[in-house]
Scaffold this active site. Structure first.
Site, PDB file in Angstrom:
ATOM      1  N   HIS A  82       0.859  -1.188   0.000  1.00  0.00           N
ATOM      2  CA  HIS A  82       0.000   0.000   0.000  1.00  0.00           C
ATOM      3  C   HIS A  82       0.893   1.234   0.000  1.00  0.00           C
ATOM      4  O   HIS A  82       1.952   1.229   0.611  1.00  0.00           O
ATOM      5  CB  HIS A  82      -0.897   0.002   1.252  1.00  0.00           C
ATOM      6  CG  HIS A  82      -2.051   0.933   1.139  1.00  0.00           C
ATOM      7  ND1 HIS A  82      -1.970   2.259   1.498  1.00  0.00           N
ATOM      8  CD2 HIS A  82      -3.310   0.721   0.674  1.00  0.00           C
ATOM      9  CE1 HIS A  82      -3.148   2.825   1.265  1.00  0.00           C
ATOM     10  NE2 HIS A  82      -3.969   1.927   0.761  1.00  0.00           N
TER      11      HIS A  82
ATOM     12  N   ASP B  20      -7.767  -5.520   0.196  1.00  0.00           N
ATOM     13  CA  ASP B  20      -8.241  -6.275  -0.970  1.00  0.00           C
ATOM     14  C   ASP B  20      -7.980  -7.776  -0.855  1.00  0.00           C
ATOM     15  O   ASP B  20      -8.696  -8.577  -1.450  1.00  0.00           O
ATOM     16  CB  ASP B  20      -7.603  -5.733  -2.252  1.00  0.00           C
ATOM     17  CG  ASP B  20      -8.242  -4.413  -2.676  1.00  0.00           C
ATOM     18  OD1 ASP B  20      -9.342  -4.107  -2.188  1.00  0.00           O
ATOM     19  OD2 ASP B  20      -7.638  -3.696  -3.489  1.00  0.00           O
TER      20      ASP B  20
HETATM   21  N1  ACO Z   1       4.213  -7.835  -4.250  1.00  0.00           N
HETATM   22  C1  ACO Z   1       5.550  -7.866  -4.415  1.00  0.00           C
HETATM   23  N2  ACO Z   1       6.336  -6.768  -4.294  1.00  0.00           N
HETATM   24  C2  ACO Z   1       5.732  -5.628  -3.972  1.00  0.00           C
HETATM   25  C3  ACO Z   1       4.347  -5.532  -3.768  1.00  0.00           C
HETATM   26  C4  ACO Z   1       3.587  -6.694  -3.910  1.00  0.00           C
HETATM   27  N3  ACO Z   1       2.268  -6.681  -3.749  1.00  0.00           N
HETATM   28  N4  ACO Z   1       4.025  -4.273  -3.446  1.00  0.00           N
HETATM   29  C5  ACO Z   1       5.157  -3.581  -3.469  1.00  0.00           C
HETATM   30  N5  ACO Z   1       6.200  -4.388  -3.783  1.00  0.00           N
HETATM   31  C6  ACO Z   1       7.595  -4.021  -3.910  1.00  0.00           C
HETATM   32  C7  ACO Z   1       7.827  -3.366  -5.273  1.00  0.00           C
HETATM   33  O1  ACO Z   1       8.160  -4.307  -6.250  1.00  0.00           O
HETATM   34  C8  ACO Z   1       8.952  -2.412  -4.964  1.00  0.00           C
HETATM   35  O2  ACO Z   1      10.138  -3.164  -4.889  1.00  0.00           O
HETATM   36  P1  ACO Z   1      11.528  -2.524  -5.446  1.00  0.00           P
HETATM   37  O3  ACO Z   1      11.753  -1.324  -4.599  1.00  0.00           O
HETATM   38  O4  ACO Z   1      12.483  -3.639  -5.278  1.00  0.00           O
HETATM   39  O5  ACO Z   1      11.236  -2.160  -6.879  1.00  0.00           O
HETATM   40  C9  ACO Z   1       8.634  -1.933  -3.540  1.00  0.00           C
HETATM   41  O6  ACO Z   1       7.878  -2.996  -2.953  1.00  0.00           O
HETATM   42  C10 ACO Z   1       7.823  -0.647  -3.512  1.00  0.00           C
HETATM   43  O7  ACO Z   1       6.658  -0.869  -4.291  1.00  0.00           O
HETATM   44  P2  ACO Z   1       5.914   0.244  -5.099  1.00  0.00           P
HETATM   45  O8  ACO Z   1       4.971  -0.407  -6.056  1.00  0.00           O
HETATM   46  O9  ACO Z   1       6.897   1.214  -5.668  1.00  0.00           O
HETATM   47  O10 ACO Z   1       5.144   0.948  -3.918  1.00  0.00           O
HETATM   48  P3  ACO Z   1       3.971   1.943  -4.083  1.00  0.00           P
HETATM   49  O11 ACO Z   1       3.790   2.615  -2.782  1.00  0.00           O
HETATM   50  O12 ACO Z   1       4.111   2.766  -5.301  1.00  0.00           O
HETATM   51  O13 ACO Z   1       2.778   0.922  -4.432  1.00  0.00           O
HETATM   52  C11 ACO Z   1       1.027  -0.532  -4.531  1.00  0.00           C
HETATM   53  C12 ACO Z   1       1.771   0.515  -3.688  1.00  0.00           C
HETATM   54  C13 ACO Z   1       0.812  -0.028  -5.967  1.00  0.00           C
HETATM   55  C14 ACO Z   1      -0.343  -0.757  -3.877  1.00  0.00           C
HETATM   56  C15 ACO Z   1       1.840  -1.830  -4.568  1.00  0.00           C
HETATM   57  O14 ACO Z   1       2.098  -2.278  -3.260  1.00  0.00           O
HETATM   58  C16 ACO Z   1       1.167  -2.918  -5.376  1.00  0.00           C
HETATM   59  O15 ACO Z   1       1.289  -2.929  -6.610  1.00  0.00           O
HETATM   60  N6  ACO Z   1       0.435  -3.885  -4.707  1.00  0.00           N
HETATM   61  C17 ACO Z   1      -0.286  -4.905  -5.400  1.00  0.00           C
HETATM   62  C18 ACO Z   1      -1.634  -4.377  -5.874  1.00  0.00           C
HETATM   63  C19 ACO Z   1      -2.612  -4.183  -4.745  1.00  0.00           C
HETATM   64  O16 ACO Z   1      -2.804  -5.029  -3.891  1.00  0.00           O
HETATM   65  N7  ACO Z   1      -3.283  -3.008  -4.760  1.00  0.00           N
HETATM   66  C20 ACO Z   1      -4.308  -2.671  -3.783  1.00  0.00           C
HETATM   67  C21 ACO Z   1      -3.924  -1.478  -2.999  1.00  0.00           C
HETATM   68  S1  ACO Z   1      -5.061  -1.215  -1.678  1.00  0.00           S
HETATM   69  C22 ACO Z   1      -6.390  -0.486  -2.383  1.00  0.00           C
HETATM   70  O17 ACO Z   1      -6.401   0.036  -3.471  1.00  0.00           O
HETATM   71  C23 ACO Z   1      -7.602  -0.540  -1.539  1.00  0.00           C
END
Ligand code: ACO
Length: 396
Positions: A282, A330
């Protein structure tokens, strides 16, 4: 080598350059919801999100988010009467139109249906408060009917009509699953609508505020919100999380082991391939998503609750050990909606059925204290090119 990601605001002449994705950027103030100033809890109008998610009915929470306070007796009766009445008042021609939609993802029915609603209600759009709040209740009541009717009409040519004598959450769930839900099923469903109701300046709410800032009407703004919510990095994750569990379950069955034993191997394989695990991570919650605490209590009580909690707990343990990333709401709602027999493509529309209240509140907050949201860009493409006629431009 990839350029180092900018993490802070930088002054560039008269401009401020902010980090990509607006990470950590405060774009405006709101009194509706957000992380409290101490950074400790997510707040709905002064209450913690888990307190309201656990105790408030859909009507109470809607009153709180829209009007800023929990309702007293008369106010509660009034908001319930309006939402229930409006639920039964979707213009008949919208059902006719939904008969012709293809059986695609139902988020499209929301975008389409809410813009049809706008064609009924918005041509003489105004900005006086009574009018705005009345339309907030209309769209809150009618959007779920459109999603549910679109789903069934596109697939079976018929649908379940709303029953304004019934409770909103119970009736909406009935229209989706086509059977009368039990009390605990209806309350579990209602609680997720409340948990999804608002969440600060998330991507879809910000989209709604941008559209509101142009002084477009509420229905157009909500159509934009639904479009933004549809993406798998936002609302679409509850579907993807459940699809992931079902794929893993198939693989576990082929190996003859229970899913809660196999899920570790499945997640590690995905992480090794640098894939994201849906339902984890998140932008704001880096340690814990408090909404999961409430949803968990209902997952435990619904069909196969012990089994699904074992699977979720194991998945959480693996993700924490491997990546220090917590589950988000989620992951839990994906499982909870599966326990309620809801078709997977309807999970994100349900998110919208709750979030429509927050979108409406943000729309109103924005238009009543408006400034057009229009950032500027840093153009980094070429300059100085001159138009060359086609015959000369493409000479070999
Ligand atoms: N699985 C594996 N790795 C992850 C995940 C995940 N679910 N979430 C974050 N990471 C990792 C990323 O790959 C990144 O790694 P890196 O630094 O080695 O590249 C690091 O953690 C940071 O992730 P970002 O995506 O840059 O973090 P951000 O704050 O932008 O993203 C997000 C948050 C988009 C929700 C992300 O965690 C994600 O894509 N999760 C999966 C989708 C999801 O569950 N979305 C629902 C959100 S809650 C809602 O909308 C109610």
């Amino acid at each position: 080598m990839a350029a180092k990601q900018q993490v802070e605001c930088v002054k560039e002449g008269n401009y401020i350059r902010v980090p990509k994705g607006l990470v950590n950027v405060i774009v405006d103030e709101t009194k509706i919801s957000g992380v409290d100033p101490k950074g400790e809890a997510t707040i709905y109008r002064g209450y913690t999100i888990e307190d309201i998610g656990e105790h408030a009915s859909f009507y109470e929470a809607t009153h709180l988010i829209l009007y800023g306070r929990l309702p007293c007796d008369e106010e509660l009766k009034e908001i319930k009467a309006k939402i229930d009445k409006y639920r039964g008042m979707v213009p008949e021609k919208i059902f006719d139109a939904l008969k012709y939609v293809p059986a695609t993802h139902p988020m499209y029915y929301g975008i389409y249906g809410v813009s049809l609603l706008g064609q009924y209600y918005a041509p003489d759009w105004r900005f006086d408060e009574d009018f705005l709040y009345d339309h907030a209740l209309r769209v809150t009541a009618q959007l779920p009917v459109i999603f549910a009717a679109g789903w069934h009409l596109a697939r079976n040519g018929t649908f379940y009509r709303p029953d304004p004598t019934k409770d909103h959450a119970w009736d909406v769930l009935r229209m989706i699953i086509g059977r009368e839900p039990s009390e605990i099923e209806a309350r579990a469903f209602e609680s997720t609508l409340v948990l999804y109701m608002d969440h600060g300046f998330n991507a879809s709410t910000f989209t709604v505020r941008v559209i509101a800032s142009t002084l477009s009407d509420l229905y157009s703004a909500i159509a934009g919100g639904i479009a933004a919510l549809k993406g798998p990095l936002h609302g679409g994750a509850n579907e993807k999380a459940m699809e992931m569990f079902l794929e893993a379950q198939q693989k576990a069955e082929a190996k003859g082991v229970p899913l809660y034993e196999y899920i570790e191997e499945y997640i590690k394989e995905k992480l090794a391939k640098k894939e994201k695990i849906m339902g984890f991570g998140h932008r704001i919650y880096k340690l814990h998503d408090p909404r999961t605490d409430v949803a968990k209590k209902y997952v435990e009580k619904l069909k196969n609750g012990d089994y699904w909690m074992k699977v979720i707990k194991k998945a959480e343990e693996v993700m924490w050990n491997e990546k220090k990333i917590p589950a988000n709401i989620d992951l839990y709602t994906g499982v909870l909606y599966y326990q309620l027999d809801i078709p997977i493509p309807m999970y994100t529309p349900i998110f919208a059925m709750g979030r429509v209240v927050g979108w409406s509140a943000h729309y109103i907050e924005q238009v009543l204290n408006n400034k057009l949201i229009r950032p500027t860009e840093k153009y980094v493409g070429p300059t100085g090119l001159k138009y060359v006629p086609l015959e000369e431009r493409c000479k070999k």
